[in-house]
Write a protein that holds these residues in place. Sequence first.
Motif, PDB file in Angstrom:
ATOM      1  N   ALA A 320      37.800  47.453  51.259  1.00 21.48           N
ATOM      2  CA  ALA A 320      38.562  48.594  50.747  1.00 21.48           C
ATOM      3  C   ALA A 320      38.737  48.490  49.243  1.00 21.48           C
ATOM      4  O   ALA A 320      38.632  49.481  48.505  1.00 21.48           O
ATOM      5  CB  ALA A 320      39.925  48.663  51.437  1.00 21.48           C
ATOM      6  N   GLN A 323      35.400  49.506  47.540  1.00 23.92           N
ATOM      7  CA  GLN A 323      35.093  50.938  47.630  1.00 23.92           C
ATOM      8  C   GLN A 323      36.029  51.775  46.764  1.00 23.92           C
ATOM      9  O   GLN A 323      35.610  52.777  46.179  1.00 23.92           O
ATOM     10  CB  GLN A 323      35.193  51.408  49.092  1.00 23.92           C
ATOM     11  CG  GLN A 323      34.164  50.782  50.017  1.00 23.92           C
ATOM     12  CD  GLN A 323      32.812  51.468  49.968  1.00 23.92           C
ATOM     13  OE1 GLN A 323      32.414  52.021  48.952  1.00 23.92           O
ATOM     14  NE2 GLN A 323      32.103  51.431  51.071  1.00 23.92           N
ATOM     15  N   GLY A 324      37.298  51.382  46.680  1.00 21.78           N
ATOM     16  CA  GLY A 324      38.237  52.155  45.875  1.00 21.78           C
ATOM     17  C   GLY A 324      38.112  51.875  44.393  1.00 21.78           C
ATOM     18  O   GLY A 324      38.202  52.785  43.562  1.00 21.78           O
ATOM     19  N   HIS A 328      37.508  54.153  40.777  1.00 18.04           N
ATOM     20  CA  HIS A 328      38.934  54.372  40.512  1.00 18.04           C
ATOM     21  C   HIS A 328      39.180  55.406  39.422  1.00 18.04           C
ATOM     22  O   HIS A 328      40.218  56.042  39.393  1.00 18.04           O
ATOM     23  CB  HIS A 328      39.619  53.043  40.159  1.00 18.04           C
ATOM     24  CG  HIS A 328      39.192  52.454  38.847  1.00 18.04           C
ATOM     25  ND1 HIS A 328      37.988  51.791  38.679  1.00 18.04           N
ATOM     26  CD2 HIS A 328      39.804  52.426  37.644  1.00 18.04           C
ATOM     27  CE1 HIS A 328      37.882  51.386  37.430  1.00 18.04           C
ATOM     28  NE2 HIS A 328      38.969  51.749  36.778  1.00 18.04           N
ATOM     29  N   GLU A 374      41.724  53.040  49.823  1.00 20.92           N
ATOM     30  CA  GLU A 374      40.947  53.473  48.665  1.00 20.92           C
ATOM     31  C   GLU A 374      41.681  54.557  47.883  1.00 20.92           C
ATOM     32  O   GLU A 374      41.690  54.559  46.643  1.00 20.92           O
ATOM     33  CB  GLU A 374      39.578  53.995  49.108  1.00 20.92           C
ATOM     34  CG  GLU A 374      38.600  52.907  49.541  1.00 20.92           C
ATOM     35  CD  GLU A 374      38.686  52.611  51.021  1.00 20.92           C
ATOM     36  OE1 GLU A 374      39.798  52.708  51.594  1.00 20.92           O
ATOM     37  OE2 GLU A 374      37.642  52.265  51.610  1.00 20.92           O
TER      38      GLU A 374
END
Length: 481
Positions: A320, A323-324, A328, A374
């Motif tokens: 997570a 992916q985040g 961002h 995320e």
Amino acid sequence: MRYRSMIGPIAVMLASYGAFAWLRGTPFDLSLSAPSGHFYVVSVVSLLAAGIAFAVGIAGARLRNTKVTFLSLAFLSLAVIFSVHGLSTPHFLIHPSQLPSISSPLSLIFATFWLFMSSLSADHPWVQYFSRRQASLLPSWTVGLIGVGMLLMLRPELVAFIPLTAEPVNWSVASATVLLLGTVMVRYYRSYLYSRFPLQLAIVYSSALIIVSQLIMVQGELWRASWWLYHFLLLASMISMLVGLVKQYSGSGSLTSAFRALYTTDAVERVTSAISPSIKAFMIATEKKDPYTAGHNLRVTLYALKLGEEMGLRPDRQRALAQGTIIHDVGKIEVPDAILNKPGRLTDEERAVIELHPVKGYEMCRELGFMKDELEIIRWHHERWDGRGYPDRLAGERIPLLARIVAVADVYDALTSHRAYRKAMTHEAAMAILAEQRGSHFDPACVDAWTRLCERERASFPIPSEGEREATAALSGLSPA
């Protein structure tokens, strides 16, 4: 121009239904009773739907995206229940029953439900409910569908209590299905306007064809040529999805990269292999928008993963985090270039525009089905421990842990990178600022962990290696400096 892409699906829907309406009123609407032909057409549709469900399911095994799982469930439902429709063809394998007329609309009902679920935002309560059960959802639904299908083939009389073919139930169900699929079309089209991903547009076309299929099921007369039309529309719907899948993932080597990412020990390869085409597209778009942050997303992700490992995050939380963090700053896509790349000090009004980018990114990604973790990174990576950050003025542990980790990694990279308004700081100078703002800007635990990490791995980290610079260049489309 903005709505040009929607003309195609609407035209396909109107043309398909128009062909059905025209054919019904002509002498060409002949009775074509062909049980074996019906079985083979339905089998092809079911196999294609199963193939789509399998392909999407593989992607869902490695992507933290609720939409992927729901899409797989949608086409799995269509594949299994529609195959029951084919296998129960009268005088083919079993005696005549109501099962064929019930199983056909039932397959669309289940498929429509999961398509609709895939169109909801990631923070919707229903999505949250199923997300907590994501690991077992696909296998349990598969086993359940196959079990029910086998039972119905053995005991077709069990469907007698389901009044899907009786009026007004059939029209009520059809209306609800059309309404949900229309919502799916609109939501996926809006998502397509953001990202231009082929799979999203394919879902729009596929939903349009399923809508017409549902209407023909209700209005068509069994074995008439016009009735046969819906079978071929469902076939076209599956072909549309296959084309979208191929365009979405062709050339990405995503499956190969996924297996390599399971075993690699190289941090850069682990991150770049795990990036889906959609996330990579967002990342490239962000860095093209702001050339001074070229490579920033990847470096911050590497730093955040190192820090997360130091703080003992579980593997799923690390995924997570990757992916985040990699997108961002995606909300900067909507910040005007004159503000984003301004070499001098920003005015208060310009700063207010910049400070909206976490909210813009959050709104974009929540509509695309990103998971809660995320989304929290995207929205709250600029919050401060003392509550003086933005956009929501969260303080202390009200700021999610992953966002607090990204805040440290983000500021460290910003300080040690060349920007339009200043030269890069040294590692020592950046660490001094982090230490000074420990407990005010940053979570003390995150700063302490980062300090331990840098002291222990100073020889190889955090200065980017040549491999990291090359990976950054490849992802951002720039030449390595």
